[in-house]
Design a protein around this motif. Structure first.
Motif, short mmCIF file in Angstrom:
data_model
loop_
_atom_site.label_atom_id
_atom_site.label_comp_id
_atom_site.label_asym_id
_atom_site.label_seq_id
_atom_site.Cartn_x
_atom_site.Cartn_y
_atom_site.Cartn_z
N LEU A 28 0.79 -1.09 0.07
CA LEU A 28 -0.01 -0.05 0.00
C LEU A 28 0.93 1.20 -0.11
CD1 LEU A 28 -2.78 1.63 0.41
CD2 LEU A 28 -2.43 1.16 2.81
N ASN A 29 0.67 2.08 -1.01
CA ASN A 29 1.30 3.22 -1.10
C ASN A 29 0.56 4.57 -0.92
OD1 ASN A 29 4.12 2.47 -2.52
ND2 ASN A 29 2.34 1.11 -3.19
N ILE A 30 0.87 5.08 0.19
CA ILE A 30 0.17 6.58 0.66
C ILE A 30 1.39 7.54 0.26
CG2 ILE A 30 -0.83 8.01 2.04
CD1 ILE A 30 -1.19 5.31 3.95
N THR A 31 1.36 7.89 -1.01
CA THR A 31 2.64 8.61 -1.47
C THR A 31 2.27 9.95 -2.39
OG1 THR A 31 4.55 8.19 -3.04
CG2 THR A 31 2.24 7.22 -3.75
N ASN A 32 3.12 10.31 -3.02
CA ASN A 32 3.00 11.93 -3.26
C ASN A 32 2.51 11.78 -4.93
OD1 ASN A 32 5.21 12.65 -5.52
ND2 ASN A 32 6.46 11.86 -3.65
N SER A 33 1.88 12.87 -5.37
CA SER A 33 0.96 12.63 -6.49
C SER A 33 2.07 12.83 -7.76
CB SER A 33 -0.03 13.86 -6.43
OG SER A 33 0.56 15.21 -6.27
N VAL A 34 3.31 13.36 -7.59
CA VAL A 34 4.41 13.63 -8.51
C VAL A 34 5.01 12.24 -9.06
CG1 VAL A 34 6.52 14.61 -9.16
CG2 VAL A 34 5.01 15.91 -7.39
N THR A 35 5.10 11.34 -8.24
CA THR A 35 5.58 10.04 -8.61
C THR A 35 4.79 8.95 -8.47
OG1 THR A 35 6.67 9.79 -6.27
CG2 THR A 35 7.84 11.03 -7.60
N ASP A 95 -10.91 4.01 2.67
CA ASP A 95 -10.41 2.84 1.79
C ASP A 95 -9.14 2.39 2.31
OD1 ASP A 95 -10.18 1.43 -0.97
OD2 ASP A 95 -8.62 2.81 -0.96
N ALA A 96 -8.31 3.26 2.64
CA ALA A 96 -6.94 2.94 3.04
C ALA A 96 -6.96 1.88 4.12
CB ALA A 96 -6.03 4.09 3.16
N THR A 97 -7.84 2.34 5.10
CA THR A 97 -8.17 1.59 6.33
C THR A 97 -8.55 0.11 6.25
OG1 THR A 97 -8.63 3.45 7.50
CG2 THR A 97 -9.02 1.51 8.79
N GLU A 98 -9.28 0.13 5.25
CA GLU A 98 -9.83 -1.18 5.00
C GLU A 98 -8.89 -2.14 4.25
OE1 GLU A 98 -13.32 -0.32 2.28
OE2 GLU A 98 -14.50 -0.03 3.99
N LEU A 99 -7.73 -1.37 3.50
CA LEU A 99 -6.84 -2.29 2.87
C LEU A 99 -5.64 -2.68 3.93
CD1 LEU A 99 -6.22 0.08 -0.34
CD2 LEU A 99 -6.97 -2.24 -0.45
N VAL A 100 -5.57 -1.96 4.66
CA VAL A 100 -4.47 -2.21 5.76
C VAL A 100 -4.39 -3.76 6.17
CG1 VAL A 100 -3.47 -2.04 8.15
CG2 VAL A 100 -4.17 0.19 6.80
N PRO A 101 -5.59 -4.67 6.48
CA PRO A 101 -5.19 -5.91 6.93
C PRO A 101 -4.89 -6.86 5.88
CG PRO A 101 -7.34 -4.94 7.73
CD PRO A 101 -6.81 -4.06 6.55
N ILE A 102 -4.92 -6.43 4.57
CA ILE A 102 -4.59 -7.31 3.51
C ILE A 102 -3.34 -7.25 3.03
CG2 ILE A 102 -7.06 -8.01 3.07
CD1 ILE A 102 -6.99 -6.09 0.43
N VAL A 103 -2.70 -6.04 3.11
CA VAL A 103 -1.43 -5.68 2.29
C VAL A 103 -0.43 -6.22 3.40
CG1 VAL A 103 -2.37 -3.66 1.32
CG2 VAL A 103 -1.17 -3.25 3.56
N ASN A 104 0.85 -6.31 2.62
CA ASN A 104 1.97 -6.97 3.33
C ASN A 104 3.09 -5.87 3.76
OD1 ASN A 104 1.78 -8.73 0.84
ND2 ASN A 104 1.59 -9.84 2.80
N GLY A 105 2.96 -4.75 3.09
CA GLY A 105 3.71 -3.50 3.14
C GLY A 105 2.96 -2.29 3.11
N ILE A 106 3.39 -0.98 3.57
CA ILE A 106 2.96 0.04 3.57
C ILE A 106 3.90 1.21 3.49
CG2 ILE A 106 1.45 2.04 4.61
CD1 ILE A 106 0.13 -0.04 6.39
N CYS A 107 4.08 1.83 2.51
CA CYS A 107 5.25 2.86 2.06
C CYS A 107 4.31 4.37 2.32
CB CYS A 107 5.65 2.82 0.83
SG CYS A 107 7.13 3.86 0.70
N ILE A 108 4.83 5.30 3.21
CA ILE A 108 4.45 6.43 3.56
C ILE A 108 5.36 7.39 3.16
CG2 ILE A 108 3.51 8.10 5.46
CD1 ILE A 108 2.68 5.59 6.97
N ASP A 155 -3.18 9.01 9.52
CA ASP A 155 -3.75 8.69 10.99
C ASP A 155 -4.57 7.64 10.94
OD1 ASP A 155 -1.92 11.06 11.91
OD2 ASP A 155 -3.62 12.32 11.72
N LYS A 156 -5.25 7.18 9.99
CA LYS A 156 -6.19 6.36 9.86
C LYS A 156 -5.53 5.01 9.66
CE LYS A 156 -10.57 7.66 10.21
NZ LYS A 156 -11.69 7.44 10.94
N VAL A 157 -4.80 4.83 9.03
CA VAL A 157 -3.74 3.73 8.67
C VAL A 157 -2.94 3.32 9.69
CG1 VAL A 157 -2.06 2.86 7.19
CG2 VAL A 157 -3.69 3.94 6.18
N LEU A 158 -2.25 4.16 10.47
CA LEU A 158 -1.44 3.99 11.56
C LEU A 158 -2.27 3.52 13.03
CD1 LEU A 158 1.47 6.43 11.05
CD2 LEU A 158 1.54 4.18 10.52
#
Length: 252
Positions: free
Chosen positions: A9-16, A39-52, A66-69
């Motif tokens: 899961l990538n919570i990332t910047n819009s440029v890249t 949506d991001a919170t619902e994804l958390v249980p099924i992903v293996n990694g999160i890049c902020i 904040d929701k994800v963490l």
């Protein structure tokens, strides 16, 4: 290096965002992006990694983070503190994220790492004006304080887990001339630590491999535009086992 097709899961910047997604697919990971807190919170249980990645931080993205963490998860988490030290907003956002105690990996440039450690620093926008070797004490402090691995990217890359350090010397002068190679590295390393338990030695190899892919891309490119294409090609086609002898690594 990546064998289990981790979902990142990538919570990332819009440029890249597109570059990050394409690179993750190239190395055998599966990217998913989200710009909605629920949506991001619902994804958390099924992903293996999160890049902020806070490259284009705003109040809406902060609410997603904040929701994800605050959601229970066994996912490995990477923080890319883009521009930390350039503004108080960016620095505080990163320190708040680190204060949760959930970050497994910090990947930033020397100025960003220095600012997070509370040291004097010189930042020019999101670019570093310090060398990686000059901030080894800051990297060691962050790794110890937050019980994570710290990767400081630059002409020479520095890594530490708070006990040991390493350096890698691979890379291309074209890498900082296109937008997103740092963002992609953070996402790539998230995939690596999400795939299996990884030691400092394994992450050092991953960083050196990434740099060497830049060297290969430069040898085939005609400029920065084709460099990006050749870089993605290298990530897709070349495995770390095939270039082991070309990785310039120093374990300290």
């Amino acid at each position: 290096m990546i064998t289990k097709h981790p979902l990142v899961l990538n919570i990332t910047n819009s440029v890249t965002v597109n570059f990050v997604a394409d690179a993750l697919l190239a190395v055998g990971a599966a990217p998913v992006m989200s710009e909605d807190p629920t949506d991001a919170t619902e994804l958390v249980p099924i992903v293996n990694g999160i890049c902020i990645n806070i490259g284009t931080i705003n109040t809406h993205q902060r609410s997603i983070i904040d929701k994800v963490l605050s959601t229970n998860s066994k996912s490995k988490i990477t923080l890319d503190p883009v521009g930390a030290g350039a503004t108080a907003t960016r620095t505080k956002a990163c320190l708040d994220i680190l204060a949760t105690g959930k970050v497994n990996l910090i990947r930033g440039n020397a100025s960003e790492i220095s600012s997070l450690a509370g040291k004097n620093h010189s930042t020019r926008g999101v670019d570093s004006t310090e060398s990686t070797l000059s901030v080894k004490d800051s990297a060691f402090y962050l790794a110890t304080e937050y019980k994570c691995i710290v990767v400081v990217s630059g002409e020479v890359d520095l890594l530490t887990d708070g006990k040991n350090m390493s350096r890698t010397y691979n890379g291309s002068a074209l890498m900082p001339k296109i937008t997103g190679t740092g963002c992609v590295l953070s996402a790539f390393l998230t995939a690596v630590i999400s795939d299996h338990e990884v030691s400092l030695a394994d992450l050092t190899q991953a960083v050196a491999y990434y740099g060497y892919m830049g060297e290969i891309a430069e040898s085939l490119a005609k400029g920065t535009g084709t460099f990006k294409e050749r870089f993605l090609d290298a990530l897709y086609q070349i495995k770390v086992s095939e270039v082991q002898e070309n990785l310039r690594i120093e374990m300290l």
